[in-house]
Design a protein around this motif. Structure first.
Motif, short mmCIF file in Angstrom:
data_model
loop_
_atom_site.label_atom_id
_atom_site.label_comp_id
_atom_site.label_asym_id
_atom_site.label_seq_id
_atom_site.Cartn_x
_atom_site.Cartn_y
_atom_site.Cartn_z
N PHE A 118 0.81 -1.36 -0.21
CA PHE A 118 0.06 -0.01 0.01
C PHE A 118 0.88 1.37 0.11
O PHE A 118 2.11 1.18 0.47
N GLN A 124 -5.33 9.30 0.46
CA GLN A 124 -5.99 7.87 0.28
C GLN A 124 -5.05 6.58 0.42
O GLN A 124 -4.07 7.04 -0.35
N THR A 169 -3.89 3.54 -0.98
CA THR A 169 -4.23 2.80 -2.27
C THR A 169 -2.87 2.17 -2.45
O THR A 169 -2.01 2.00 -1.70
N GLN A 170 -2.86 1.31 -3.70
CA GLN A 170 -1.82 0.40 -4.13
C GLN A 170 -1.17 1.16 -5.26
O GLN A 170 -1.76 1.21 -6.16
N GLU A 192 -7.98 -0.04 -2.82
CA GLU A 192 -7.89 1.50 -2.22
C GLU A 192 -9.33 1.63 -1.30
O GLU A 192 -10.11 0.87 -1.32
#
Ligand code: ADP
Ligand code: ZN
Ligand code: MG
Length: 474
Positions: free
Chosen positions: A76, A91, A93-94, A121
């Motif tokens: 992440f 945020q 997310t990947q 995400e």
């Protein structure tokens, strides 16, 4: 000049987990504002995220559903931006290491649309703007709802291909239990990236991104509008600028939200509070083998092995429970066509009229198979089978027992049939005379009269033969 559109998609799908992705708040739709928030998903300093393992599992299933490679290692990142719908100001997310890569779906035109990646995400909250009061309000219920984002290569060449892809991916995700794909509720949202290039050119143009389309119709309209808008710019000697646009459903047009210059610098960096995700090959194998047969594989089997028409096959797979029911019935009694026609015509009518789905049926696939067998073996007529099905639909029960108790079992009593035919001809002398002069409609009428006389077990083949003999035709 005539132009070739080039389109790529980014699709956000809400995952069907019970709880949110980094906390234990419920993952639900609707309800009162800010009733599903906690310190973690509302971004309080000092709280730590805890990754929902089921979100990882569902993301892996999404990957398998579209033939991606599901990676053993993913991680992440933080995507930083400030907007009031995101109280943490970043945020999770990947970015560098998404859970899935590769994959594809073949669309109606035969073109293969490649999937670049699928990553996990968190969703942001919702802002409600009240122009009248001059205030904006934040609802954080959606903060931390687990999402996957599916990113395609710019492989689409028409709105038709996009529509087909979106319908197919929505169905595959539903089958896999990944997402309920209700576009109107926003559980599946599509961003369309679109550019145009002169017909015959291989050099892609500059793209615009249309955000958050929530119906197939809006997707088509937005694409058509953009093709027109960008064509007019190029025809006028201008340049399309790279920007994000919003589609307005009421006006059917798109308006610029922000240009590339105004784009955020997200300053991505690895999320320090979540360890990387490792999934072993054995775990991946277990996840894959827990998935049901996907809709496109079922459809191919219905067409190639069961010899159903493409339309019928498509109708059966359009609802997983319906397709499961069909598969269950033909496994017991493999009359593929008759089962399909009873289900698509009679059963569907009963389902539509009652507002029920195939998952609520009061009888099992085995009982339907028994009814199909009785019909195929002419133990009941097609009409009687409809009546029996209706009773099964309302009260459950065994078709054999229903047919026997209620007199639906087809009669092979030729004498009774002959007697009824004679009576009908006598009672309808005028009509019988007219038939001799050639009217087929009259024959249908006379058939009906005899059938009625003989009741639920009437045998149409025998009656037809005797009636023709008596009327002197053939
Ligand atoms: P970025 O890194 O700027 O987000 P990506 O390469 O991730 O750009 O692409 C984002 C989306 O835009 C993808 O769906 C991709 O298929 C699409 N896309 C990229 N280039 C074009 C283009 N020239 N025309 C249309 N769509 C494009
Ligand atoms: Zn929470
Ligand atoms: Mg991108």
């Amino acid at each position: 000049m005539s132009y070739q559109p080039v389109i790529g998609l980014e699709i956000h799908c809400e995952l069907l987990t019970d709880s949110k992705v980094f906390c234990s708040c419920a993952n639900d739709f609707g309800g009162g504002e800010n009733t599903r928030v906690c310190p973690r998903c509302s971004g309080m300093p000092g709280t730590l995220p805890l990754l929902n393992q089921n979100a990882v599992r569902l993301a892996a299933k999404a990957g398998f559903a579209v033939d991606c490679t599901v990676n053993n290692y993913s991680a992440f990142d933080r995507k930083n931006y400030f907007y009031p719908d995101l109280p943490k100001a970043y945020q999770i997310t990947q970015f560098e290491h998404p859970i899935c890569t590769g994959g594809y779906i073949d669309v109606c035109t035969g073109r293969r649309i490649r999937i670049n990646r699928i990553h996990i995400e968190e969703d942001a909250g919702k802002l409600v703007h009240d122009d009248y009061e001059g205030v904006s309000m934040a609802d954080y219920n959606r903060c931390g709802v687990p999402l996957i984002e599916i990113v395609t290569e710019p492989d689409f060449r028409s709105a038709e291909e996009v529509r087909d892809f979106v319908s197919m991916i929505a169905l595959r995700l539903k089958y896999a239990g990944v997402c309920d794909a209700r576009m109107e509720q926003g559980s599946l949202r599509v961003d369309v990236n679109i550019s145009i290039m002169p017909e015959g050119s291989g050099v892609f143009g500059t793209r615009a991104e249309i955000k958050n389309l929530n119906s197939l119709k809006s997707i088509t309209r937005a694409i058509e509008y953009e093709i027109k808008r960008q064509s007019e710019i190029l025809d006028g000697g201008g340049k399309v600028v790279q920007e994000t646009r919003r589609f307005n459903d009421n006006h059917g047009d798109t308006k610029a939200l922000r240009s590339k210059e105004e784009a955020h610098d997200y300053r991505y960096f690895p999320e320090p509070d979540i360890p990387p995700v490792f999934i072993t090959d054995d775990e991946l194998e277990e996840i894959k083998s827990s998935m049901p047969v996907p809709p496109h594989i079922r459809k191919a089997r219905y067409i190639n092995e069961y010899k159903l028409s493409e339309d019928d096959a498509q109708l059966i797979i359009s609802d997983k429970e319906f397709s499961d029911f069909y598969d269950g019935a033909v496994e017991i009694y493999p009359d593929y066509k008759l089962t399909s026609s009873i289900m698509l015509v009679e059963l569907n009518r009963l389902l539509n009229d009652s507002g029920k789905t195939a998952g609520d049926l009061a009888f099992s696939p085995r009982k339907l198979a028994e009814l199909v067998k009785m019909t195929a073996e002419k133990k009941v007529s097609n009409n009687a089978a409809k009546e029996v099905l209706k009773i099964m639909f309302e009260h459950g029960g065994s078709p054999e027992q229903i047919a026997e108790e209620r007199g639906f079992v087809m009669s092979f009593d030729e004498n009774a049939a002959e007697k009824a035919v004679e009576e009908v001809i006598e009672e309808n002398a005028a009509a019988a005379g007219e038939f001799k002069n050639g009217s087929d409609k009259i024959f249908g009428f006379l058939m009906g009269q005899v059938m009625r006389k003989l009741g639920k077990g009437a045998n149409p083949q025998i009656i037809q033969r005797i009636l023709k003999e008596k009327l002197g035709k053939e």
